[in-house]
Scaffold this motif. Structure first.
Motif, PDB file in Angstrom:
ATOM      1  N   PRO A 137     -13.539   2.611 -83.718  1.00 54.21           N
ATOM      2  CA  PRO A 137     -12.753   1.601 -82.996  1.00 54.21           C
ATOM      3  C   PRO A 137     -13.891   0.987 -84.350  1.00 54.21           C
ATOM      4  O   PRO A 137     -14.455   0.777 -85.382  1.00 54.21           O
ATOM      5  CB  PRO A 137     -13.855   1.960 -82.151  1.00 54.21           C
ATOM      6  N   PRO A 142     -14.917  -3.866 -84.723  1.00 53.59           N
ATOM      7  CA  PRO A 142     -14.707  -4.739 -83.805  1.00 53.59           C
ATOM      8  C   PRO A 142     -13.602  -5.894 -83.415  1.00 53.59           C
ATOM      9  O   PRO A 142     -13.084  -6.191 -82.873  1.00 53.59           O
ATOM     10  CB  PRO A 142     -15.570  -5.871 -84.982  1.00 53.59           C
ATOM     11  N   ALA A 149     -11.368  -3.845 -80.541  1.00 53.43           N
ATOM     12  CA  ALA A 149     -12.556  -3.237 -79.595  1.00 53.43           C
ATOM     13  C   ALA A 149     -12.414  -3.525 -78.132  1.00 53.43           C
ATOM     14  O   ALA A 149     -12.624  -3.039 -76.431  1.00 53.43           O
ATOM     15  CB  ALA A 149     -13.861  -2.790 -79.950  1.00 53.43           C
ATOM     16  N   ARG A 190     -16.343  -1.982 -74.989  1.00 52.20           N
ATOM     17  CA  ARG A 190     -17.193  -2.346 -76.281  1.00 52.20           C
ATOM     18  C   ARG A 190     -18.002  -0.548 -75.475  1.00 52.20           C
ATOM     19  O   ARG A 190     -18.420   0.610 -76.297  1.00 52.20           O
ATOM     20  CB  ARG A 190     -17.498  -3.003 -77.119  1.00 52.20           C
ATOM     21  N   TYR A 191     -18.618  -0.908 -74.850  1.00 53.24           N
ATOM     22  CA  TYR A 191     -19.345   0.113 -74.132  1.00 53.24           C
ATOM     23  C   TYR A 191     -18.715   0.867 -73.708  1.00 53.24           C
ATOM     24  O   TYR A 191     -19.014   2.636 -74.072  1.00 53.24           O
ATOM     25  CB  TYR A 191     -19.747  -1.106 -72.742  1.00 53.24           C
ATOM     26  N   ARG A 214     -16.138   2.203 -75.128  1.00 55.14           N
ATOM     27  CA  ARG A 214     -15.773   3.334 -75.469  1.00 55.14           C
ATOM     28  C   ARG A 214     -17.790   4.524 -76.179  1.00 55.14           C
ATOM     29  O   ARG A 214     -17.096   5.323 -76.984  1.00 55.14           O
ATOM     30  CB  ARG A 214     -15.294   2.398 -77.054  1.00 55.14           C
ATOM     31  N   CYS A 262     -19.799   3.373 -82.904  1.00 55.08           N
ATOM     32  CA  CYS A 262     -19.625   2.108 -82.380  1.00 55.08           C
ATOM     33  C   CYS A 262     -20.368   1.080 -83.017  1.00 55.08           C
ATOM     34  O   CYS A 262     -20.462  -0.048 -83.540  1.00 55.08           O
ATOM     35  CB  CYS A 262     -19.740   2.219 -81.181  1.00 55.08           C
ATOM     36  N   VAL A 302     -18.960  -2.117 -83.437  1.00 57.36           N
ATOM     37  CA  VAL A 302     -18.553  -2.402 -82.296  1.00 57.36           C
ATOM     38  C   VAL A 302     -19.833  -2.871 -81.133  1.00 57.36           C
ATOM     39  O   VAL A 302     -19.632  -4.128 -80.731  1.00 57.36           O
ATOM     40  CB  VAL A 302     -17.846  -1.264 -81.921  1.00 57.36           C
ATOM     41  N   LEU A 303     -21.004  -2.266 -81.504  1.00 58.06           N
ATOM     42  CA  LEU A 303     -22.772  -2.256 -80.759  1.00 58.06           C
ATOM     43  C   LEU A 303     -22.936  -2.308 -81.600  1.00 58.06           C
ATOM     44  O   LEU A 303     -23.216  -2.259 -83.004  1.00 58.06           O
ATOM     45  CB  LEU A 303     -22.058  -1.132 -79.931  1.00 58.06           C
TER      46      LEU A 303
END
Length: 311
Positions: free
Chosen positions: A8, A10, A13, A19-20, A22, A98, A103-104
């Motif tokens: 993943p 940004p 995603a 995103r959460y 994933r 992530c 991503v997070l």
């Protein structure tokens, strides 16, 4: 040849809820589904299965597993093992990526994991009205799920992660059964014991691509302690334990004779064992062995649950 899955980023995603999602590693929650189905199967054998509570139990178990996955990402980011893992076989090892790929954030991952764990606790409290004896099982499950990665216990870093996984997946079946009956029973523990060890085989083979990064981060699981070549020799004995427990469950009456159908998975396990023996020291070539292990473990659970349903 199919393209390997892309990690993943940004850019691709999607919105924050996706995103959460994933971060939960959703496809790998299937092992919890089959643990619950085994518990529902033993309850059905006792004439106690009720669809509504069963669906609620399944949803809660999946949320708990998702919480464990997310918190594992968080703590592996803190100890640096995922960031240092250059030999990972995505999406099977090295976490969801992530955090590492932006991503997070670290805080978002922590807060999400804790929220999922809190939701598990609240749902578990609701189930206590049906099965007060579920309290002990729930406490062990939540504690073990949190302590698998989190300090100060960090069970996987102490060589206890394998045993914790086997126990927890057997307890998922016990809890699923207990919600239906109203009280915990010993039969479901034995019925799911072989499956719990089969799921542990997934964890075990997944540790081979990660072992150098894990060793550098102080995670002393079995593969780190033994080294990949020696550790590969324990894969077949681990499977033998799963099948011995399955046989014991059949002989004791906890499972019907139809549960011996898992013997049909031996060619798939053999393939996984051969791949591991050949590529224990070459993580980049272990994808086929990991895939065979995941498929065999899931089918082990499916066949065991089907035996209870139709046997």
């Amino acid at each position: 040849m199919p393209r390997p899955p892309v990690e993943p980023s940004p850019a691709d995603a999607g919105p924050l809820p996706l995103r959460y999602l994933r971060a939960t590693r959703l496809p790998f929650l299937s092992v919890t589904l089959f643990a619950c189905l085994i518990g529902f199967g033993t309850a059905a054998q006792a004439g106690a299965l009720q669809p509504g509570p069963a669906l609620f139990t399944l949803a809660l178990a999946l949320v708990c597993h998702a919480a464990v996955n997310v918190l594992n990402d968080y703590y592996d980011a803190l100890n640096g093992s995922d960031a240092a893992n250059t030999e990972r076989v995505f999406p099977y090892t090295g976490g969801s990526r992530c955090i590492q790929n932006g991503v997070l954030s670290l805080r978002q991952t922590r807060d999400f994991g804790l929220a999922l764990l809190a939701l598990t606790v609240l749902g578990g409290l609701a189930l206590l009205a049906r099965a007060p004896g579920l309290l002990g099982i729930g406490l062990i499950g939540v504690l073990a799920g949190w302590a698998y990665s989190a300090p100060p216990l960090a069970l996987n870093a102490r060589g206890l992660g394998e045993a914790a996984v086997a126990l927890c997946f057997a307890l998922v079946a016990v809890g699923a059964d207990a919600v239906q009956r109203g009280v915990p029973a010993a039969g479901p523990l034995l019925a799911a014991a072989g499956y719990g060890v089969a799921v542990t085989a997934i964890l075990y083979i997944n540790q081979f691509p990660d072992w150098r990064a894990d060793a550098a981060a102080g995670k002393r699981h079995w593969v780190v302690r033994l080294g990949p070549q020696r550790a590969a020799g324990l894969f077949v004995p681990l499977l033998a334990v799963a099948y011995a427990l399955q046989a014991l469950a059949i002989l004791s009456g906890a499972l019907p004779p139809l549960a011996a159908a898992v013997l049909g998975l031996l060619p798939l396990w053999r393939r996984a064992a051969r791949e591991l023996a050949a590529h224990a020291g070459a993580p980049g070539r272990l994808a086929a062995g990991i895939q065979a292990t995941i498929l065999a473990a899931n089918l082990f659970g499916l066949l065991t649950a089907a035996a209870l349903a139709f046997g």
